[in-house]
Scaffold this motif. Structure first.
Motif, short mmCIF file in Angstrom:
data_model
loop_
_atom_site.label_atom_id
_atom_site.label_comp_id
_atom_site.label_asym_id
_atom_site.label_seq_id
_atom_site.Cartn_x
_atom_site.Cartn_y
_atom_site.Cartn_z
N GLU A 54 0.85 -1.19 0.00
CA GLU A 54 0.00 0.00 0.00
C GLU A 54 0.89 1.24 0.00
OE1 GLU A 54 -2.96 0.08 3.09
OE2 GLU A 54 -2.98 -2.12 3.25
N THR A 55 0.46 2.27 -0.72
CA THR A 55 1.15 3.56 -0.71
C THR A 55 0.13 4.64 -0.42
OG1 THR A 55 2.79 2.80 -2.34
CG2 THR A 55 2.57 5.18 -2.01
N HIS A 56 0.27 5.31 0.73
CA HIS A 56 -0.70 6.32 1.16
C HIS A 56 -0.12 7.70 0.91
CE1 HIS A 56 -3.36 3.59 3.73
NE2 HIS A 56 -2.42 2.80 3.24
N LEU A 57 -0.82 8.50 0.11
CA LEU A 57 -0.44 9.88 -0.14
C LEU A 57 -1.00 10.76 0.98
CD1 LEU A 57 0.75 12.14 -1.91
CD2 LEU A 57 -1.42 12.18 -3.16
N VAL A 58 -0.13 11.53 1.63
CA VAL A 58 -0.53 12.36 2.76
C VAL A 58 -0.70 13.80 2.28
CG1 VAL A 58 0.06 13.12 5.10
CG2 VAL A 58 0.79 10.86 4.29
N VAL A 59 -1.89 14.36 2.51
CA VAL A 59 -2.17 15.76 2.16
C VAL A 59 -2.66 16.48 3.40
CG1 VAL A 59 -2.71 15.19 -0.24
CG2 VAL A 59 -4.56 15.29 1.44
N SER A 60 -2.42 17.79 3.45
CA SER A 60 -2.80 18.58 4.61
C SER A 60 -4.13 19.27 4.39
CB SER A 60 -1.72 19.62 4.92
OG SER A 60 -2.16 20.52 5.91
N ALA A 61 -4.99 19.24 5.40
CA ALA A 61 -6.28 19.94 5.32
C ALA A 61 -6.11 21.45 5.29
CB ALA A 61 -7.16 19.55 6.51
N THR A 62 -4.91 21.94 5.65
CA THR A 62 -4.67 23.38 5.63
C THR A 62 -4.32 23.89 4.24
OG1 THR A 62 -2.31 23.15 6.12
CG2 THR A 62 -3.82 23.26 8.00
N SER A 63 -4.09 23.00 3.29
CA SER A 63 -3.69 23.40 1.94
C SER A 63 -4.89 23.90 1.14
CB SER A 63 -3.03 22.24 1.20
OG SER A 63 -1.85 21.83 1.84
N SER A 64 -4.62 24.78 0.20
CA SER A 64 -5.67 25.28 -0.68
C SER A 64 -6.03 24.22 -1.71
CB SER A 64 -5.19 26.54 -1.40
OG SER A 64 -4.12 26.22 -2.28
N ALA A 65 -7.13 24.47 -2.42
CA ALA A 65 -7.52 23.55 -3.49
C ALA A 65 -6.44 23.46 -4.55
CB ALA A 65 -8.85 24.00 -4.10
N ALA A 66 -5.85 24.61 -4.92
CA ALA A 66 -4.83 24.62 -5.96
C ALA A 66 -3.58 23.86 -5.52
CB ALA A 66 -4.47 26.06 -6.32
N SER A 67 -3.15 24.05 -4.27
CA SER A 67 -1.97 23.34 -3.76
C SER A 67 -2.21 21.84 -3.70
CB SER A 67 -1.59 23.86 -2.38
OG SER A 67 -1.19 25.21 -2.44
N THR A 68 -3.39 21.45 -3.23
CA THR A 68 -3.73 20.02 -3.17
C THR A 68 -3.78 19.41 -4.56
OG1 THR A 68 -5.02 20.46 -1.16
CG2 THR A 68 -5.37 18.34 -2.27
N ALA A 69 -4.31 20.15 -5.52
CA ALA A 69 -4.36 19.66 -6.89
C ALA A 69 -2.96 19.42 -7.43
CB ALA A 69 -5.11 20.65 -7.77
N ARG A 70 -2.03 20.32 -7.14
CA ARG A 70 -0.64 20.13 -7.59
C ARG A 70 -0.02 18.90 -6.97
NH1 ARG A 70 -0.58 25.85 -7.29
NH2 ARG A 70 0.27 25.81 -5.18
N VAL A 71 -0.32 18.65 -5.69
CA VAL A 71 0.21 17.46 -5.02
C VAL A 71 -0.33 16.19 -5.68
CG1 VAL A 71 0.18 16.15 -2.86
CG2 VAL A 71 0.62 18.62 -2.83
N LEU A 72 -1.62 16.16 -5.92
CA LEU A 72 -2.23 14.97 -6.53
C LEU A 72 -1.67 14.72 -7.93
CD1 LEU A 72 -5.93 15.64 -5.45
CD2 LEU A 72 -4.42 13.88 -4.55
N GLN A 73 -1.47 15.78 -8.69
CA GLN A 73 -0.91 15.62 -10.03
C GLN A 73 0.56 15.25 -9.97
OE1 GLN A 73 -1.91 19.52 -11.44
NE2 GLN A 73 -3.92 18.93 -12.22
N GLY A 74 1.32 15.88 -9.07
CA GLY A 74 2.75 15.63 -8.99
C GLY A 74 3.09 14.22 -8.54
N PHE A 75 2.26 13.65 -7.65
CA PHE A 75 2.54 12.31 -7.12
C PHE A 75 1.77 11.22 -7.86
CE2 PHE A 75 4.18 14.87 -3.72
CZ PHE A 75 5.18 14.10 -3.13
#
Length: 346
Positions: free
Chosen positions: A255-276
């Motif tokens: 299993e590989t779990h991607l960790v994202v922060s609830a404090t991030s903006s929609a744009a920042s989270t989108a970049r994380v999802l795309q980058g990883f």
């Protein structure tokens, strides 16, 4: 939009300062914890909040709301505006607000519907919750080794989350847990995880190169669960993501779990999802729910970019207490917060 950044001892103090200096119309765009002092050493932990206030160029949108004051859909339009203000895209804000209105009409079938922001927001939470894909937590069985890696950008709490998971499986489920870190870039990262390993009496290995991976996994001994802590990677640098991908290929995690922060903006989270995306995460962990005033932005990105199923959420720094399996109701609880209401000018 006029944007300013504030620092204070806690979130409540920062919000009070924002309201004093920018007024009640200001919207929180991003929050994070920071430390002052030299490179964060010997300094105080503070909360940094970025807030935005719409300028005169955006006045036509406000005027359109005023003209629609007597429209049956005025409250729905206001809800859409609130979603946009916290970073939700126009198309998703439109879809969510319309579905919220339809949900209310369906609930009051054959009756007059009294729309208001509180009732529409309650309907919105049900709509957003239905869009979230929650999966199972980590599956660990005695005598069946499972390897789980946590990946993500810097500052989202991967190491602390690894410690929480390790403590939960070790102390509550009586599993034999081993820790492995490939985070040899961040200052004191290895020492931080080693301290957790020592407290819980867990074996731990440090891996610097892919060719060391299998030997290190074997050196952990007869464990049921291996938790891999990884170095934070910027989603903007594909070469660093590729290095991480090569290291994980050597580990062959179940299993590989991607960790994202609830404090991030929609744009920042989108970049994380795309980058990883090249890492092919199998699950998503949302951290720092206790540090954000609203979750609409991060949840919008998870929905729009079809993130891997949600496995865990965290809401504090306490090990092992502040972690639990994904819960839709808790994720949508602070959906719009208290500063996102858009008043209609008189």
């Amino acid at each position: 939009m006029h944007i300013r950044t504030f620092r204070a001892a806690n979130l409540q103090a920062a919000l009070a300062e924002i309201r004093t200096q920018m007024g009640p119309q200001a919207a929180v765009l991003h929050t994070r914890q920071v430390r002052d002092g030299w490179m964060g050493w010997l300094g105080r932990t503070q909360v940094e909040v970025t807030a935005g206030l719409r300028d005169a160029a955006e006045q036509p949108r406000r005027e359109r709301l005023q003209r629609s004051e007597n429209s049956p859909h005025r409250e729905t339009e206001m809800l859409r505006e609130r979603l946009i203000r916290v970073g939700v895209s126009d198309s998703l804000a439109q879809r969510w607000s319309q579905r919220s209105e339809a949900t209310m009409r369906q609930q009051h079938s054959g009756q007059a519907v009294a729309f208001s922001q509180p009732s529409l927001e309650a309907a919105l939470k049900r709509v957003v919750a239905s869009d979230l894909h929650c999966g199972p937590p980590i599956r660990s069985l005695p005598s069946q080794r499972r390897v789980v890696a946590l990946v993500g950008p810097t500052g989202v709490g991967k190491t602390t989350t690894v410690a929480k998971l390790a403590a939960g499986f070790r102390l509550q489920q009586q599993r034999r847990v081993g820790l492995l870190t490939i985070d040899t870039y961040r200052i004191a990262a290895v020492q931080q995880l080693q301290a957790y390993a020592d407290i819980m009496d867990l074996p731990m290995q440090v891996v610097e190169r892919p060719e060391q991976m299998q030997t290190s996994l074997e050196a952990l001994g007869d464990v049921d669960l291996v938790l891999i802590d990884t170095a934070g990677r910027s989603p903007n640098f594909a070469a660093r993501i590729d290095q991480l991908r090569v290291m994980l290929q050597a580990a062959r995690p179940d299993e590989t779990h991607l960790v994202v922060s609830a404090t991030s903006s929609a744009a920042s989270t989108a970049r994380v999802l795309q980058g990883f995306a090249s890492i092919r995460p199998t699950a998503t962990i949302v951290t720092k729910l206790d540090e954000t005033e609203q979750t609409a932005g991060v949840l919008a990105a998870l929905v729009e970019h079809q993130a891997a199923p949600l496995s865990y959420l965290t809401n504090g720094q306490q090990v092992p207490d502040d972690i639990e399996s994904s819960d839709r109701e808790k994720l949508v609880g602070p959906l719009l917060g208290t500063t996102a209401v858009l008043p209609v000018a008189a």
